[in-house]
Design a protein around this motif. Sequence first.
Motif, PDB file in Angstrom:
ATOM      1  N   HIS A   1       3.840  10.151  -9.450  1.00  0.00           N
ATOM      2  CA  HIS A   1       3.243  10.399 -10.758  1.00  0.00           C
ATOM      3  C   HIS A   1       2.629  11.798 -10.817  1.00  0.00           C
ATOM      4  O   HIS A   1       2.740  12.496 -11.830  1.00  0.00           O
ATOM      5  CB  HIS A   1       2.163   9.343 -11.039  1.00  0.00           C
ATOM      6  N   HIS A   2       1.995  12.218  -9.725  1.00  0.00           N
ATOM      7  CA  HIS A   2       1.378  13.551  -9.678  1.00  0.00           C
ATOM      8  C   HIS A   2       2.434  14.651  -9.786  1.00  0.00           C
ATOM      9  O   HIS A   2       2.226  15.676 -10.456  1.00  0.00           O
ATOM     10  CB  HIS A   2       0.586  13.710  -8.385  1.00  0.00           C
TER      11      HIS A   2
ATOM     12  N   ASN B   1       0.828  -1.208   0.000  1.00  0.00           N
ATOM     13  CA  ASN B   1       0.000   0.000   0.000  1.00  0.00           C
ATOM     14  C   ASN B   1       0.860   1.256   0.000  1.00  0.00           C
ATOM     15  O   ASN B   1       0.549   2.237  -0.681  1.00  0.00           O
ATOM     16  CB  ASN B   1      -0.924   0.004   1.224  1.00  0.00           C
TER      17      ASN B   1
ATOM     18  N   ARG C   1       3.909   1.517  -1.186  1.00  0.00           N
ATOM     19  CA  ARG C   1       4.546   1.640  -2.497  1.00  0.00           C
ATOM     20  C   ARG C   1       3.582   2.261  -3.508  1.00  0.00           C
ATOM     21  O   ARG C   1       3.965   3.142  -4.294  1.00  0.00           O
ATOM     22  CB  ARG C   1       4.991   0.258  -2.994  1.00  0.00           C
ATOM     23  N   ARG C   2       2.322   1.830  -3.468  1.00  0.00           N
ATOM     24  CA  ARG C   2       1.341   2.380  -4.397  1.00  0.00           C
ATOM     25  C   ARG C   2       1.099   3.862  -4.119  1.00  0.00           C
ATOM     26  O   ARG C   2       0.935   4.653  -5.056  1.00  0.00           O
ATOM     27  CB  ARG C   2       0.031   1.597  -4.283  1.00  0.00           C
ATOM     28  N   MET C   3       1.083   4.229  -2.838  1.00  0.00           N
ATOM     29  CA  MET C   3       0.898   5.629  -2.489  1.00  0.00           C
ATOM     30  C   MET C   3       2.060   6.472  -3.008  1.00  0.00           C
ATOM     31  O   MET C   3       1.861   7.552  -3.591  1.00  0.00           O
ATOM     32  CB  MET C   3       0.792   5.782  -0.977  1.00  0.00           C
TER      33      MET C   3
ATOM     34  N   ASP D   1      -1.317  17.675 -13.802  1.00  0.00           N
ATOM     35  CA  ASP D   1      -2.444  17.854 -14.708  1.00  0.00           C
ATOM     36  C   ASP D   1      -2.559  19.338 -15.066  1.00  0.00           C
ATOM     37  O   ASP D   1      -3.098  20.138 -14.309  1.00  0.00           O
ATOM     38  CB  ASP D   1      -3.737  17.358 -14.035  1.00  0.00           C
TER      39      ASP D   1
ATOM     40  N   HIS E   1       4.055  14.332 -13.450  1.00  0.00           N
ATOM     41  CA  HIS E   1       3.117  14.533 -14.551  1.00  0.00           C
ATOM     42  C   HIS E   1       1.910  15.320 -14.059  1.00  0.00           C
ATOM     43  O   HIS E   1       0.790  14.809 -13.969  1.00  0.00           O
ATOM     44  CB  HIS E   1       2.661  13.185 -15.125  1.00  0.00           C
TER      45      HIS E   1
ATOM     46  N   ASP F   1       4.026   5.746  -5.516  1.00  0.00           N
ATOM     47  CA  ASP F   1       3.926   5.790  -6.978  1.00  0.00           C
ATOM     48  C   ASP F   1       2.922   6.851  -7.423  1.00  0.00           C
ATOM     49  O   ASP F   1       3.154   7.592  -8.377  1.00  0.00           O
ATOM     50  CB  ASP F   1       3.517   4.426  -7.528  1.00  0.00           C
ATOM     51  N   ALA F   2       1.769   6.920  -6.712  1.00  0.00           N
ATOM     52  CA  ALA F   2       0.733   7.888  -7.079  1.00  0.00           C
ATOM     53  C   ALA F   2       1.206   9.320  -6.853  1.00  0.00           C
ATOM     54  O   ALA F   2       1.003  10.201  -7.694  1.00  0.00           O
ATOM     55  CB  ALA F   2      -0.536   7.608  -6.273  1.00  0.00           C
ATOM     56  N   VAL F   3       1.856   9.562  -5.707  1.00  0.00           N
ATOM     57  CA  VAL F   3       2.371  10.906  -5.421  1.00  0.00           C
ATOM     58  C   VAL F   3       3.458  11.286  -6.416  1.00  0.00           C
ATOM     59  O   VAL F   3       3.490  12.407  -6.935  1.00  0.00           O
ATOM     60  CB  VAL F   3       2.911  10.978  -3.972  1.00  0.00           C
TER      61      VAL F   3
END
Length: 207
Positions: free
Chosen positions: A196-197, A186, A188-190, A202, A200, A192-194
């Motif tokens: 990516h934000h 969990n 690691r996924r968090m 928006d 990249h 990765d999401a941060v």
Amino acid sequence: MSEQPKQKRPLRSLATIQPGYPFRGKLPIDSNGDAYVVQFRHIVLGERLSDKDGKALDRVKLPGRKPPNYLCPRDLIFMTKGTRNHAAVIADVPSNTVCTPNFYHIRLKPEVARLLPEFLAWQLNHVDAQRYFASCSQGSAAPSITKSQLGDLPIVIPPIEQQKLMVKLSDAATSEQKLLSQLMENRRRMLDAVGHHILHPDHSIGN
């Protein structure tokens, strides 16, 4: 009160040891097959194999005429080949389930009433037994444990209360390890999401 003495006996005196079903070559996978088969990938160290409906198992058409030695609850299977010589207890599988010849099928003898299958599996997976198995396969390009080597393994039989306690502690450790692994995943996924934000953003929302 003095501690009750512990027995030590070779595994062959406590259980029958038989190779898995003698498949030759590639497994005859068949969605309409007459049996289920257990492979290495179905085994998780420290966990019992429980798949009552066989949803995670493979179905096969058994090619031989000899009646198969099906797996039953409280049986054990032991990985014979490679460097992962681990054991697992069969908890609940379809009645027409076999294992591949990469396993030994272990069944406690009827007269052995003071040894829990779960404790036997724990002992087979313990570092002492693993060192023994490693010494058996030293120098081999394709490590494997023979039936004789497995049968020679000394098995300690402590009082049943100690066995139950050890199994309980082992189950707790396995559950904690699974929880820790999930927490790490969990996190690691968090990350990765941060990440990516940050990398990249928006731009449609604005700066």
